[in-house]
Design a protein around this motif. Structure first.
Motif, PDB file in Angstrom:
ATOM      1  N   VAL A  57       0.734  -1.229  -0.113  1.00 41.21           N
ATOM      2  CA  VAL A  57       0.049   0.050   0.003  1.00 41.21           C
ATOM      3  C   VAL A  57       0.845   1.247  -0.005  1.00 41.21           C
ATOM      4  O   VAL A  57       0.571   2.251  -0.827  1.00 41.21           O
ATOM      5  CB  VAL A  57      -0.957  -0.025   1.146  1.00 41.21           C
ATOM      6  CG1 VAL A  57      -1.484   1.343   1.526  1.00 41.21           C
ATOM      7  CG2 VAL A  57      -1.978  -1.008   0.846  1.00 41.21           C
ATOM      8  N   SER A  58       2.059   1.091   0.776  1.00 42.07           N
ATOM      9  CA  SER A  58       2.624   2.599   0.891  1.00 42.07           C
ATOM     10  C   SER A  58       3.750   2.425  -0.374  1.00 42.07           C
ATOM     11  O   SER A  58       3.831   3.722  -0.705  1.00 42.07           O
ATOM     12  CB  SER A  58       3.761   2.356   2.214  1.00 42.07           C
ATOM     13  OG  SER A  58       4.356   1.345   1.829  1.00 42.07           O
ATOM     14  N   GLU A  59       3.996   1.684  -0.968  1.00 42.87           N
ATOM     15  CA  GLU A  59       4.860   1.538  -2.194  1.00 42.87           C
ATOM     16  C   GLU A  59       4.162   1.738  -3.444  1.00 42.87           C
ATOM     17  O   GLU A  59       4.597   2.748  -4.373  1.00 42.87           O
ATOM     18  CB  GLU A  59       5.497   0.100  -2.147  1.00 42.87           C
ATOM     19  CG  GLU A  59       6.816   0.093  -3.247  1.00 42.87           C
ATOM     20  CD  GLU A  59       7.859   0.769  -2.852  1.00 42.87           C
ATOM     21  OE1 GLU A  59       8.818   0.978  -4.094  1.00 42.87           O
ATOM     22  OE2 GLU A  59       8.194   0.980  -1.676  1.00 42.87           O
ATOM     23  N   PHE A  60       2.886   1.558  -3.776  1.00 43.78           N
ATOM     24  CA  PHE A  60       2.205   1.724  -4.919  1.00 43.78           C
ATOM     25  C   PHE A  60       1.033   2.521  -4.953  1.00 43.78           C
ATOM     26  O   PHE A  60       0.442   2.719  -5.802  1.00 43.78           O
ATOM     27  CB  PHE A  60       1.679   0.142  -5.404  1.00 43.78           C
ATOM     28  CG  PHE A  60       2.873  -0.801  -5.614  1.00 43.78           C
ATOM     29  CD1 PHE A  60       3.834  -0.554  -6.502  1.00 43.78           C
ATOM     30  CD2 PHE A  60       3.191  -1.891  -4.613  1.00 43.78           C
ATOM     31  CE1 PHE A  60       5.037  -1.365  -6.546  1.00 43.78           C
ATOM     32  CE2 PHE A  60       4.172  -2.808  -4.868  1.00 43.78           C
ATOM     33  CZ  PHE A  60       5.055  -2.601  -5.852  1.00 43.78           C
ATOM     34  N   GLY A  61       0.690   3.102  -3.741  1.00 40.51           N
ATOM     35  CA  GLY A  61      -0.501   3.997  -3.895  1.00 40.51           C
ATOM     36  C   GLY A  61      -0.417   5.088  -2.814  1.00 40.51           C
ATOM     37  O   GLY A  61       0.058   4.828  -1.990  1.00 40.51           O
ATOM     38  N   ILE A  93      -8.779   4.789   4.821  1.00 40.73           N
ATOM     39  CA  ILE A  93      -9.199   3.742   3.823  1.00 40.73           C
ATOM     40  C   ILE A  93      -8.363   2.321   4.340  1.00 40.73           C
ATOM     41  O   ILE A  93      -9.023   1.256   4.164  1.00 40.73           O
ATOM     42  CB  ILE A  93      -8.997   3.953   2.410  1.00 40.73           C
ATOM     43  CG1 ILE A  93     -10.040   5.002   2.059  1.00 40.73           C
ATOM     44  CG2 ILE A  93      -9.288   2.705   1.591  1.00 40.73           C
ATOM     45  CD1 ILE A  93     -10.027   5.526   0.529  1.00 40.73           C
ATOM     46  N   GLU A  94      -7.148   2.678   4.606  1.00 41.74           N
ATOM     47  CA  GLU A  94      -6.260   1.587   5.148  1.00 41.74           C
ATOM     48  C   GLU A  94      -7.107   0.383   5.978  1.00 41.74           C
ATOM     49  O   GLU A  94      -7.040  -0.532   5.957  1.00 41.74           O
ATOM     50  CB  GLU A  94      -5.098   1.927   5.875  1.00 41.74           C
ATOM     51  CG  GLU A  94      -4.134   2.468   4.539  1.00 41.74           C
ATOM     52  CD  GLU A  94      -2.684   2.545   5.466  1.00 41.74           C
ATOM     53  OE1 GLU A  94      -2.392   2.318   6.322  1.00 41.74           O
ATOM     54  OE2 GLU A  94      -1.787   3.411   4.764  1.00 41.74           O
ATOM     55  N   GLY A  95      -7.744   1.012   6.928  1.00 38.09           N
ATOM     56  CA  GLY A  95      -8.710   0.102   7.842  1.00 38.09           C
ATOM     57  C   GLY A  95      -9.617  -0.805   7.290  1.00 38.09           C
ATOM     58  O   GLY A  95     -10.096  -1.855   7.718  1.00 38.09           O
ATOM     59  N   TYR A  96     -10.123  -0.661   5.843  1.00 36.46           N
ATOM     60  CA  TYR A  96     -10.885  -1.387   5.138  1.00 36.46           C
ATOM     61  C   TYR A  96     -10.189  -2.426   4.323  1.00 36.46           C
ATOM     62  O   TYR A  96     -10.888  -3.093   3.811  1.00 36.46           O
ATOM     63  CB  TYR A  96     -11.708  -0.542   4.344  1.00 36.46           C
ATOM     64  CG  TYR A  96     -12.834   0.291   5.036  1.00 36.46           C
ATOM     65  CD1 TYR A  96     -13.978  -0.202   5.645  1.00 36.46           C
ATOM     66  CD2 TYR A  96     -12.331   1.766   5.546  1.00 36.46           C
ATOM     67  CE1 TYR A  96     -14.648   0.689   6.284  1.00 36.46           C
ATOM     68  CE2 TYR A  96     -13.249   2.550   6.186  1.00 36.46           C
ATOM     69  CZ  TYR A  96     -14.418   1.983   6.659  1.00 36.46           C
ATOM     70  OH  TYR A  96     -15.096   2.842   7.515  1.00 36.46           O
TER      71      TYR A  96
END
Length: 163
Positions: free
Chosen positions: A122-126, A132-135
């Motif tokens: 998630v941190s690398e590609f977007g 939203i991370e919690g979902y």
């Protein structure tokens, strides 16, 4: 990282005597010949030697009768890599052969499971907003990512090979 081997006089070993010496690799032919002479392998009936032990951080499997030139080649490869943990991880994943392409590997010592890979992805590609991370099921995301990459969890962390 250092590779050391205990070189042993085979004839004396068969007679029940452990005559040998620790040597560090890479080793020159001149140094090797000197050690062979020191352990008595230059005398009649005592020409053969073998390695009874190895001391190295990585899991190199040289065995008892390796070619010294092969051990020297590995020692020279690891001298170019200044991260011992990276060497260990590459050897765990791809064996000694992987060291030839050490520049293609990235080691993430703080990533130890699929969820960690998910957070990394998630941190690398977007630019996903934190709320939203919690979902996102990070474990499943990481697991799916792992299925599609040349990577592996090692004793030193998550190792990925970039093509």
């Amino acid at each position: 990282m250092e590779i050391k081997g205990f070189i042993t006089n085979l004839g004396k070993y068969n007679e029940g005597k452990l005559i040998g010496k620790w040597i560090s690799f890479p080793i020159s032919k001149e140094e090797l010949n000197k050690v062979i002479s020191e352990i008595g392998c230059d005398r009649e009936g005592y020409e053969e030697y073998f390695f009874t032990d190895w001391d190295t951080e990585a899991d190199f499997d040289f065995g008892e009768y390796p070619r010294v030139s092969d051990v020297n080649a590995v020692a020279e490869k690891i001298q170019n890599i200044h991260d011992d943990n990276l060497v260990i991880a590459i050897v765990e994943k791809d064996g000694v052969e992987g060291l030839d392409e050490y520049q293609k590997y990235n080691l993430f010592s703080d990533i130890t499971d699929e969820a960690g890979v998910g957070y990394w992805a998630v941190s690398e590609f977007g630019d996903v907003p934190k709320w939203i991370e919690g979902y996102i099921d990070m474990y499943r995301l990481g697991s799916d990512y792992i299925d599609d990459c040349d990577c592996e969890f090692t004793s030193k962390g998550w190792l990925i090979k970039n093509e």
